[in-house]
Design a protein around this motif. Structure first.
Motif, PDB file in Angstrom:
ATOM      1  N   LEU A   1       0.573  -1.028  -0.194  1.00 23.21           N
ATOM      2  CA  LEU A   1       0.363  -0.094  -0.231  1.00 23.21           C
ATOM      3  C   LEU A   1       0.862   1.416  -0.188  1.00 23.21           C
ATOM      4  O   LEU A   1       2.239   1.650   1.009  1.00 23.21           O
ATOM      5  CB  LEU A   1      -0.894  -0.535   1.404  1.00 23.21           C
ATOM      6  CG  LEU A   1      -1.356   0.960   1.369  1.00 23.21           C
ATOM      7  CD1 LEU A   1      -2.812   1.291   0.495  1.00 23.21           C
ATOM      8  CD2 LEU A   1      -2.616   1.327   2.820  1.00 23.21           C
ATOM      9  N   VAL A   2       0.707   2.195  -1.550  1.00 24.80           N
ATOM     10  CA  VAL A   2       1.671   3.359  -1.272  1.00 24.80           C
ATOM     11  C   VAL A   2       0.802   4.197  -0.868  1.00 24.80           C
ATOM     12  O   VAL A   2       1.342   5.015   0.536  1.00 24.80           O
ATOM     13  CB  VAL A   2       2.287   3.787  -2.185  1.00 24.80           C
ATOM     14  CG1 VAL A   2       2.409   4.925  -2.407  1.00 24.80           C
ATOM     15  CG2 VAL A   2       2.484   2.376  -3.239  1.00 24.80           C
ATOM     16  N   GLY A   3      -0.584   3.945  -0.483  1.00 24.12           N
ATOM     17  CA  GLY A   3      -0.951   5.094   0.641  1.00 24.12           C
ATOM     18  C   GLY A   3      -2.242   5.819  -0.602  1.00 24.12           C
ATOM     19  O   GLY A   3      -2.795   4.888  -1.003  1.00 24.12           O
ATOM     20  N   ALA A   4      -2.991   6.928  -0.020  1.00 25.83           N
ATOM     21  CA  ALA A   4      -4.626   6.798  -1.176  1.00 25.83           C
ATOM     22  C   ALA A   4      -4.062   6.899  -2.514  1.00 25.83           C
ATOM     23  O   ALA A   4      -3.524   6.847  -2.992  1.00 25.83           O
ATOM     24  CB  ALA A   4      -4.868   8.631  -0.605  1.00 25.83           C
ATOM     25  N   GLU A   5      -5.160   6.210  -3.340  1.00 24.48           N
ATOM     26  CA  GLU A   5      -5.118   6.338  -4.542  1.00 24.48           C
ATOM     27  C   GLU A   5      -5.595   7.087  -4.848  1.00 24.48           C
ATOM     28  O   GLU A   5      -5.338   7.092  -6.318  1.00 24.48           O
ATOM     29  CB  GLU A   5      -5.553   4.927  -4.408  1.00 24.48           C
ATOM     30  CG  GLU A   5      -4.569   4.158  -4.382  1.00 24.48           C
ATOM     31  CD  GLU A   5      -5.874   1.710  -4.237  1.00 24.48           C
ATOM     32  OE1 GLU A   5      -5.332   1.170  -4.797  1.00 24.48           O
ATOM     33  OE2 GLU A   5      -7.158   2.029  -4.503  1.00 24.48           O
ATOM     34  N   VAL A   6      -6.778   7.848  -4.656  1.00 22.42           N
ATOM     35  CA  VAL A   6      -7.537   9.003  -5.244  1.00 22.42           C
ATOM     36  C   VAL A   6      -6.666  10.523  -4.111  1.00 22.42           C
ATOM     37  O   VAL A   6      -7.285  10.470  -2.414  1.00 22.42           O
ATOM     38  CB  VAL A   6      -8.400   9.577  -5.045  1.00 22.42           C
ATOM     39  CG1 VAL A   6      -8.362   8.665  -3.841  1.00 22.42           C
ATOM     40  CG2 VAL A   6      -9.131   9.991  -5.900  1.00 22.42           C
TER      41      VAL A   6
END
Length: 254
Positions: free
Chosen positions: A127-132
């Motif tokens: 998980l890199v972080g928020a996708e949006v």
């Protein structure tokens, strides 16, 4: 925060630690159109991702300690959480949760700056972080509220390498691809029991309509919709569970 994806040393994730996770999921689902996706790992202990049009936007989680308040926590993406944690403590911050693996998603730490404002450090794996980001219903700006602005201007660039654009009215934090957040000095209008903290702002298509809808859903208005000089229209709210957050007009970020 003009970028549409997370950037190293910039904000990458917001997590709602909640005394009533189901109530928080309902509120933000109604307000922003988020859809909960519970993490099915037994070790996840009630953790839920919140998706906006199928993309991960944030998370809601139960409280993990008796003294943990219901609040949003803003996390910043780093390449090495252990090294960043050491740099943070060397600059005068403190660790609340030592660097720890979060299943196969990544590695994190929870910390506080010298004034006590809580933040997260996130080293990505799956998980890199928020996708949006930066679209209605998604994170678009983060703001530090502190009683020690001079200390913050020294601390955060030392830890993350941020640029500082300061005026008499406001300080903005930035990286090479633009400013992503700011800092507000907590004056006498803030009750002494309110601690320094990071406040997430979510992009919305209409600040006034969203604030009105939030009130109908049980939120409290902390700052009514206001036009910021040379900035966007914003409002600050407290959700029915007790966490503060901001909203701002989409497309008008700094």
């Amino acid at each position: 925060m003009k970028q549409q994806q997370v950037t190293t040393n910039g904000p990458c994730w917001v997590e709602h630690g909640s005394a009533d996770p189901e109530a928080a999921q309902r509120f933000y689902g109604e307000l922003f159109g988020w859809q909960p996706e519970p993490d099915e790992h037994p070790e996840a202990a009630g953790y839920a991702f919140m998706r906006l049009d199928g993309k991960v936007a944030a998370s809601v989680t139960p409280l993990y300690g008796d003294e943990q308040p219901t609040a949003w926590t803003v996390s910043f993406l780093v390449t090495d959480v252990d090294a960043s944690a050491a740099r943070l403590t060397g600059a005068g911050g403190s660790l609340i949760v030592e660097p720890t693996d979060a299943l196969d998603y990544g590695r994190f730490a929870i910390a506080a700056d010298p004034s006590g404002a809580v933040l997260g450090l996130w080293q990505a794996s799956r998980l890199v972080g928020a996708e949006v980001l930066n679209v209605p219903g998604a994170l678009g700006w983060v703001e530090l509220l502190t009683r020690d602005p001079d200390g913050a201007r020294a601390f955060y660039p030392a830890v993350f390498g941020w640029t500082v654009a300061a005026s008499e009215q406001y300080t903005q934090w930035g990286l090479a691809d633009g400013d992503f957040g700011g800092m507000l000095t907590m004056g006498e209008n803030f009750p002494p029991q309110v601690p320094p903290h990071w406040l997430p702002y979510f992009s919305v298509a209409d600040v006034d309509v969203t604030a009105f809808r939030a009130g109908n859903l049980g939120a409290q208005t902390l700052m009514a919709p206001t036009d910021v000089p040379d900035g966007p229209r914003i409002a600050v709210l407290r959700d029915p569970v007790g966490a503060a957050f901001g909203i701002y007009l989409a497309g008008a970020e700094g």
